[in-house]
Enzyme design. Structure first.
Site, PDB file in Angstrom:
ATOM      1  N   ASN A   7     -47.444  65.891 -52.728  1.00  0.00           N
ATOM      2  CA  ASN A   7     -47.926  66.799 -51.562  1.00  0.00           C
ATOM      3  C   ASN A   7     -49.125  67.896 -51.897  1.00  0.00           C
ATOM      4  O   ASN A   7     -49.000  68.545 -52.620  1.00  0.00           O
ATOM      5  CB  ASN A   7     -46.650  67.656 -51.445  1.00  0.00           C
ATOM      6  CG  ASN A   7     -46.961  68.623 -50.092  1.00  0.00           C
ATOM      7  OD1 ASN A   7     -47.667  68.755 -49.484  1.00  0.00           O
ATOM      8  ND2 ASN A   7     -45.839  69.688 -50.073  1.00  0.00           N
ATOM      9  N   LYS A   9     -50.544  69.907 -49.850  1.00  0.00           N
ATOM     10  CA  LYS A   9     -50.438  71.202 -49.364  1.00  0.00           C
ATOM     11  C   LYS A   9     -51.742  71.592 -48.757  1.00  0.00           C
ATOM     12  O   LYS A   9     -52.679  70.675 -48.244  1.00  0.00           O
ATOM     13  CB  LYS A   9     -50.000  72.313 -50.288  1.00  0.00           C
ATOM     14  CG  LYS A   9     -48.708  71.894 -51.182  1.00  0.00           C
ATOM     15  CD  LYS A   9     -48.119  72.908 -51.736  1.00  0.00           C
ATOM     16  CE  LYS A   9     -46.860  72.439 -52.605  1.00  0.00           C
ATOM     17  NZ  LYS A   9     -45.865  73.426 -52.839  1.00  0.00           N
ATOM     18  N   HIS A  92     -40.062  70.973 -44.748  1.00  0.00           N
ATOM     19  CA  HIS A  92     -40.456  71.499 -46.371  1.00  0.00           C
ATOM     20  C   HIS A  92     -40.145  73.049 -46.056  1.00  0.00           C
ATOM     21  O   HIS A  92     -40.083  73.920 -45.181  1.00  0.00           O
ATOM     22  CB  HIS A  92     -42.133  71.312 -46.504  1.00  0.00           C
ATOM     23  CG  HIS A  92     -42.390  71.787 -47.801  1.00  0.00           C
ATOM     24  ND1 HIS A  92     -42.323  72.829 -48.392  1.00  0.00           N
ATOM     25  CD2 HIS A  92     -42.485  70.875 -48.908  1.00  0.00           C
ATOM     26  CE1 HIS A  92     -42.869  72.971 -49.622  1.00  0.00           C
ATOM     27  NE2 HIS A  92     -42.614  71.766 -49.914  1.00  0.00           N
ATOM     28  N   GLU A  94     -41.673  75.550 -47.440  1.00  0.00           N
ATOM     29  CA  GLU A  94     -42.834  76.344 -46.637  1.00  0.00           C
ATOM     30  C   GLU A  94     -42.892  76.375 -45.311  1.00  0.00           C
ATOM     31  O   GLU A  94     -43.396  77.446 -44.879  1.00  0.00           O
ATOM     32  CB  GLU A  94     -44.009  75.968 -47.552  1.00  0.00           C
ATOM     33  CG  GLU A  94     -43.956  76.335 -49.091  1.00  0.00           C
ATOM     34  CD  GLU A  94     -44.878  75.698 -49.931  1.00  0.00           C
ATOM     35  OE1 GLU A  94     -45.854  74.694 -49.450  1.00  0.00           O
ATOM     36  OE2 GLU A  94     -44.554  75.441 -51.235  1.00  0.00           O
ATOM     37  N   GLU A 162     -35.284  69.443 -52.723  1.00  0.00           N
ATOM     38  CA  GLU A 162     -36.244  70.345 -53.391  1.00  0.00           C
ATOM     39  C   GLU A 162     -35.697  71.750 -53.554  1.00  0.00           C
ATOM     40  O   GLU A 162     -35.853  72.548 -52.612  1.00  0.00           O
ATOM     41  CB  GLU A 162     -37.479  70.560 -52.483  1.00  0.00           C
ATOM     42  CG  GLU A 162     -38.250  69.210 -52.484  1.00  0.00           C
ATOM     43  CD  GLU A 162     -39.682  69.402 -52.124  1.00  0.00           C
ATOM     44  OE1 GLU A 162     -40.251  69.014 -52.913  1.00  0.00           O
ATOM     45  OE2 GLU A 162     -40.088  69.762 -51.320  1.00  0.00           O
ATOM     46  N   GLY A 168     -43.176  74.946 -57.412  1.00  0.00           N
ATOM     47  CA  GLY A 168     -44.056  75.941 -58.043  1.00  0.00           C
ATOM     48  C   GLY A 168     -43.716  77.103 -58.862  1.00  0.00           C
ATOM     49  O   GLY A 168     -44.409  77.960 -59.303  1.00  0.00           O
ATOM     50  N   SER A 204     -41.672  71.394 -59.399  1.00  0.00           N
ATOM     51  CA  SER A 204     -42.208  71.373 -60.718  1.00  0.00           C
ATOM     52  C   SER A 204     -42.008  70.298 -61.673  1.00  0.00           C
ATOM     53  O   SER A 204     -41.870  70.470 -62.817  1.00  0.00           O
ATOM     54  CB  SER A 204     -41.549  72.658 -61.452  1.00  0.00           C
ATOM     55  OG  SER A 204     -42.118  73.939 -60.688  1.00  0.00           O
TER      56      SER A 204
HETATM   57  C1  PEP Z   1     -43.293  70.662 -53.531  1.00  0.00           C
HETATM   58  O1  PEP Z   1     -44.360  71.545 -52.723  1.00  0.00           O
HETATM   59  O2  PEP Z   1     -42.630  70.255 -52.535  1.00  0.00           O
HETATM   60  C2  PEP Z   1     -43.633  70.776 -54.554  1.00  0.00           C
HETATM   61  C3  PEP Z   1     -42.551  70.085 -55.061  1.00  0.00           C
HETATM   62  O3  PEP Z   1     -44.346  71.706 -55.504  1.00  0.00           O
HETATM   63  P1  PEP Z   1     -44.533  71.869 -56.929  1.00  0.00           P
HETATM   64  O4  PEP Z   1     -44.221  70.302 -57.371  1.00  0.00           O
HETATM   65  O5  PEP Z   1     -45.504  72.490 -57.184  1.00  0.00           O
HETATM   66  O6  PEP Z   1     -43.201  72.652 -57.174  1.00  0.00           O
END
Ligand code: PEP
Length: 242
Positions: A7, A9, A92, A94, A162, A168, A204
């Site tokens: 992803n 973003k 998601h 976000e 998630e 993040g 992460s």
């Molecule tokens: C995400 O945005 O779905 C995500 C898993 O981000 P990160 O790997 O940066 O934690």
């Protein structure tokens, strides 16, 4: 079959440079690599990968809950399909933060399926819910509201667990927690839909954390945000899924 989803973003990624440094030759045939660029890069990435990286599949990061019509600023699943996407992230955290409610997310999952896109439905508890022991309640709620009312899942849906506090943050969840939640999700899906769905973990994931996370039974791959911006790091994550 395992899934490894990138992803990107709203980050700027030079497609040529990224693809040059992402060596698919070392990645097992058993891993489906899916990349989610911004909407504007989907067509270009599809064209470039069709020439040199045929095994890569393309996903949108979101889509409209409507297929067509007077919805200013929205992007339809049909349009995404037409320019090369075969998946779309839905729900998601976000996007939920920007006001997407459960009903909209359910409609988006249905619309993605109607448009021949495989939805990647993101679910997960926040820090407060985790601390108060409400993970199970939250997961049940999201699956019940965002997925179980749907009937025709013949194309399948990818579930991304998630936990919001892991996204993040640089700190992935502990394996014990991931194992408990993966059993919960898989059991709920089997009981309510009478079938299995692919489950990936996101939050992460790096080449370092992936080595440990990949040991969890029931995890069929990863959804990777930040670490997927570095093609070599992303390819290293794939190694841990083999
Ligand atoms: C995400 O945005 O779905 C995500 C898993 O981000 P990160 O790997 O940066 O934690």
């Amino acid at each position: 079959m395992k899934h490894l989803v990138a992803n990107w973003k709203m980050n700027f990624v030079n497609l040529d440079v990224w693809l040059k440094d992402f060596d698919l030759n070392n990645i097992s045939e058993e891993i489906k690599v899916v990349i989610c660029p911004n909407y504007l890069d989907i067509k270009d990435l599809y064209k470039k990968t069709s020439e040199t990286h045929k095994k890569i599949l393309i996903s949108a990061q979101n889509l409209s809950s409507e297929t067509e019509g007077a919805f200013t600023g929205q992007i339809s699943g049909k349009m995404l399909r037409n320019i090369g996407a075969s998946y779309s992230i839905v729900g998601h955290s976000e996007s939920r933060l920007q006001g997407e409610d459960d009903e909209t997310i359910l409609n988006k999952v249905q619309t993605a399926l109607d448009c021949d896109l495989i939805p990647i439905l993101c679910i997960g508890e926040n820090q407060d819910e985790y601390s108060k022991g409400r993970t199970e309640k939250k997961i049940k709620h999201q699956l019940t509201e965002n997925l179980f009312p749907l009937k025709n899942l013949s194309n399948g849906v990818l579930i991304a667990y998630e936990p919001i506090y892991a996204i993040g943050s640089g700190i992935a969840v502990q394996n014990e927690h991931l194992e408990e939640v993966s059993i919960l999700i898989k059991d709920l899906i089997r009981d309510n839909l009478g079938r299995d769905l692919t489950l990936v973990y996101g939050g992460s994931v790096t080449s370092e954390s992936a080595k440990n996370l990949a040991k969890v039974d029931g995890i069929d791959g990863f959804l990777v945000g930040n670490a997927s911006l570095d093609p070599k790091e992303f390819a290293n994550i794939a190694q841990s899924l083999e």
